[in-house]
Every structure is written in structure tokens, then in C-alpha cells.
Write an enzyme that holds these catalytic residues in place. Sequence first.
Site, PDB file in Angstrom:
ATOM      1  N   ASP A  61       0.838  -1.199   0.000  1.00 17.27           N
ATOM      2  CA  ASP A  61       0.000   0.000   0.000  1.00 17.27           C
ATOM      3  C   ASP A  61       0.874   1.249   0.000  1.00 17.27           C
ATOM      4  OD1 ASP A  61      -2.421   1.749   0.791  1.00 17.27           O
ATOM      5  OD2 ASP A  61      -3.254  -0.257   0.781  1.00 17.27           O
ATOM      6  N   ASP A  70      -3.274   1.851  17.766  1.00 15.25           N
ATOM      7  CA  ASP A  70      -3.939   0.570  17.531  1.00 15.25           C
ATOM      8  C   ASP A  70      -3.053  -0.429  16.803  1.00 15.25           C
ATOM      9  OD1 ASP A  70      -6.119   1.734  18.728  1.00 15.25           O
ATOM     10  OD2 ASP A  70      -7.114   2.242  16.850  1.00 15.25           O
ATOM     11  N   HIS A  99      -3.850   6.047   3.299  1.00 16.40           N
ATOM     12  CA  HIS A  99      -4.519   4.817   2.861  1.00 16.40           C
ATOM     13  C   HIS A  99      -3.988   3.561   3.527  1.00 16.40           C
ATOM     14  CE1 HIS A  99      -5.717   1.687  -0.099  1.00 16.40           C
ATOM     15  NE2 HIS A  99      -6.794   2.441  -0.192  1.00 16.40           N
ATOM     16  N   ASN A 215     -14.130   0.398  -7.580  1.00 14.46           N
ATOM     17  CA  ASN A 215     -15.336   1.167  -7.228  1.00 14.46           C
ATOM     18  C   ASN A 215     -15.924   1.893  -8.416  1.00 14.46           C
ATOM     19  OD1 ASN A 215     -14.820   0.514  -4.576  1.00 14.46           O
ATOM     20  ND2 ASN A 215     -13.948   2.473  -4.058  1.00 14.46           N
ATOM     21  N   ALA A 227      -6.786  -7.714  -9.666  1.00 14.49           N
ATOM     22  CA  ALA A 227      -7.896  -8.568  -9.236  1.00 14.49           C
ATOM     23  C   ALA A 227      -8.370  -9.520 -10.336  1.00 14.49           C
ATOM     24  CB  ALA A 227      -9.071  -7.698  -8.766  1.00 14.49           C
ATOM     25  N   VAL A 232      -6.066 -15.115  -7.617  1.00 13.85           N
ATOM     26  CA  VAL A 232      -6.225 -14.027  -6.655  1.00 13.85           C
ATOM     27  C   VAL A 232      -7.671 -14.008  -6.158  1.00 13.85           C
ATOM     28  CG1 VAL A 232      -6.253 -11.510  -6.408  1.00 13.85           C
ATOM     29  CG2 VAL A 232      -4.384 -12.632  -7.628  1.00 13.85           C
ATOM     30  N   SER A 282     -11.343  -1.008  -1.139  1.00 16.39           N
ATOM     31  CA  SER A 282     -10.068  -0.924  -0.417  1.00 16.39           C
ATOM     32  C   SER A 282     -10.259  -1.307   1.044  1.00 16.39           C
ATOM     33  CB  SER A 282      -9.518   0.507  -0.466  1.00 16.39           C
ATOM     34  OG  SER A 282      -8.805   0.733  -1.642  1.00 16.39           O
TER      35      SER A 282
END
Length: 455
Positions: A61, A70, A99, A215, A227, A232, A282
Site C-alpha cells: 500500500d 492501535d 490509505h 469502485n 484482481a 487471486v 479498499s
Amino acid sequence: MRRAAGTGALSLTAVLLIQLAAAGPAHADEWRDKEYWLADYGITEAWKKSQGEGVKVAVIDTGVDPSHPDLAGAIAGGTDVSGAGDPSGGRGLGVNPEHGTLVATLLAGRGHAGKEGDDEDGKDYKGPGKGPDGIIGVAPKAELLTVSAWIGEANPGGVPIDQQLPNAVRWAVDNGAKVINMSLGSSSTAWPESWDDAFLYAEQNDVVIVAAAGNRGVGMIQVGAPATIPGVLTVAGLDREGKASWDSSSEGISIGVAAPAENLVGGLPEGASRYAEWSGTSAAAPLVSGVAALIRSAYPELTAAQVINRIITTAKDGGVPGRDTIYGYGIIDANAALNADVPAVAGNPLGTIEEWIRIHRRGEAPAAPAGPEPVSEALPDIPEPRVPTAAEPYTEEDPLPAVLVLGFAGLILLVSAGGSIAVLRIRRSAEASAGAVPEDLAGGEEQKMEPSRSA
């Protein structure tokens, strides 16, 4: 939003719509309360069997902030493949540096026990993770490997994306990742030949790769690479009611499962506001990567193909009966994926890139299925049938992904009228080109964006 322009450009987008958290003193436990998917999709039940212990998940990413409360103790290593980032992969890059941290917290966030010095907060907490506040990921005991890449405009580090992505995959495999999350998608179904060997390397080393479907909200009407790569596990998006999302999903034959992609929350790097509401595949992809980590922890003997098979065969059917181009095999069910009795399979039901390379890159004909044993009596002299020659592989210039764009339809503080008009045009264009809209997607509302942090 930036997309690669011109013929042959592959625009990889990590599809999401995002609303930044309002600046000011928000209590982190308010964000924990918004994680509806933990209970609704069987994750809290799955935790009784596994929380991802002993499994490394690579997040390829924009970079992940290791200082987020966290993620304390969650990051086991990292690197940068762009030439422009921190060597540990810990600094956000490109036009959407937030992101990677959003993705990482949703996948393996561990929460925390309140502000420093607050001894009462979380004192009696006995749940997963490190406390009741903040984001708890799907696999809160998994370890993260963070790989930062330059996603968006021209990379100042000078490394093209056709090199960054395969280098990232190889590094993740070599450093022990058993699951790789790729919250990026593309407007092209094809991918550069330079990617083949890296994805084959992951396949041969028994790694599960999960990728976002894309999207519509950013113009990605159909699923694109990576994808579309065989083997995958591609993730489509659902709205808050569990139906196919209009803006935060796309359509394609390679979709494996669908997961929540609207009204999600995640952690932000640095700054006064450490959390955000966001949407997109995402965000859906790390939920599924987290489930894969839970399975790999609970059943370390299972192959990557068998892990994927458990996820898709236990998914709840959505849309038309059987597999379809909107929900894939169905809606993710973490509890069933961990606890159902699923027969083992020999191969990946989503295909293999090894076979694809053999046929499409090398031009070899598919192997003929084994026929019956020959009979003993003499047979008439029948001429041998002609075997059709395999078509030449696609010879157009490799669609090198000149721009790797994180598909934020947001990271904005105000939605203009022009933005609304653009979405309407995209929707009308999709309907005109695709014909009738599936019932699940008809009448989808515009994604509502609200300001949440000062610029």
C-alpha cells in the site's frame, strides 16, 4: 482523483470513499462501537477459534504508520519499493498517504486501553486486542509486513510501478507473508508481463493474495488487474444492509466474495484526529485478508488453495443463485469459514497463474483431458484430428501501470455539486453500456460525504 490517461495506461486504484474524522477530542471507543461488521459477519464468533496468531500478512500500500496506538506491536517488518519512502515502509506516500494505515488497522488493529495515565479505562477489559478503545481488526493477533509503494502521480523515487508491484510481492513472500493484501484495483483487465513471475512466485510459495475489485464511484465499472489475475481472491463491496454497493464496488467474472464496503472506520497516521469513516473495496479487502489469516492460524496445514476454498464455499449466496459477477460466490461469513466442515480441494478453485502463463504467454495449447483406456480390438483407421493452434498472446504494448492511484473518491472535506453530477454521469454511462441494472444495484443512493477534519 487522478487516473492514468492514454492508451495502454493501467490505473491501479485502491477503491474507497473516505470521510475524515472531525478534528477535536473524540473518544476512541466511539469508533469501536461503529464496527458493525465484527458481529454481523461472524467475526466475533470466529475469534473463539482463532485471532490470527502466528500469521504474517503483507499490506502492499502507501505505507503504514507504526506509531498509531492501535498498531502497537502489530508490525513485524517493512520495506519501501518506490525509492521515495522510508526504508521500513512506515511513512505514507503519494496523494493519499493515509490509505495504508486505514487498511492496516482494519485488518489487524489491536485497539488500546485509553490515554496514557488513564488507569481506569480498560482495567477490566477481557476482549480481543489490547483494550476497548480504537479499532480492532479482523485478525488482531496477526503480524503485519508493510510495503510502501508510490501510488498516484509520477513517482519522485523514479521506480516505475511495473517494477514496484512485483518487487513488493516478492519481498512479502521472502519475508514470510502467508497472506498478501492489495487494496488496489485497475481500469484495465490486463496486467504487464513483468508481474507474471512475482505472482507465480507467490503461488508456488503457497501465499493467499487478496485484492480489491474496484469502485464505480471512481469510474471503475469492471474489475481490473491485479484482481483479474488467476488465483487471486477478489473482493466486491456491500452496503450497510448487506446488498451490493453501487459506488463502493464493481462487476466482473473474477469476483470471489463480497464483504462490507460502506460505513467502515479505520485509523489515520499522525495528526490530532486518528480515525476516519471510509468506504470502498479498499476497505472490504482487508476484512477478507483478515479472515484468511484467521484460517491460516487455525489450520496451518491447509494450503492457500484450501484457505480460499473455505472462504468461497462457506460464503452466503447473494443476488442470483450461484456464482455471479456482482457477489462472486457470495457474502463472507467468517464464522462458517473457520468452523464449517469443508472438504479439501487439490487446486485453487479460482485458477492458477501458472496455467495462464503457459497458455497465454507461451502460446501452449491446454493439456487434453485423459481419455478412456484403449480397447483391445482393432479400430478403424481414423485420421488424427487437427488441434487448433493457440491464439497469439496479446501483442499490444504492455499496459504498464504508469500511475498507481488509490481509489479514494474522497479524502475531501466538501462534496461539490460538480462531484454529484460526475457520479450521475458515471452511473448513466454504466447503465447505457451494460443494459439493465441488476435488481440489487437499482436505485442505489449517492454516497453521502460529510466533512470530518479541517484541511
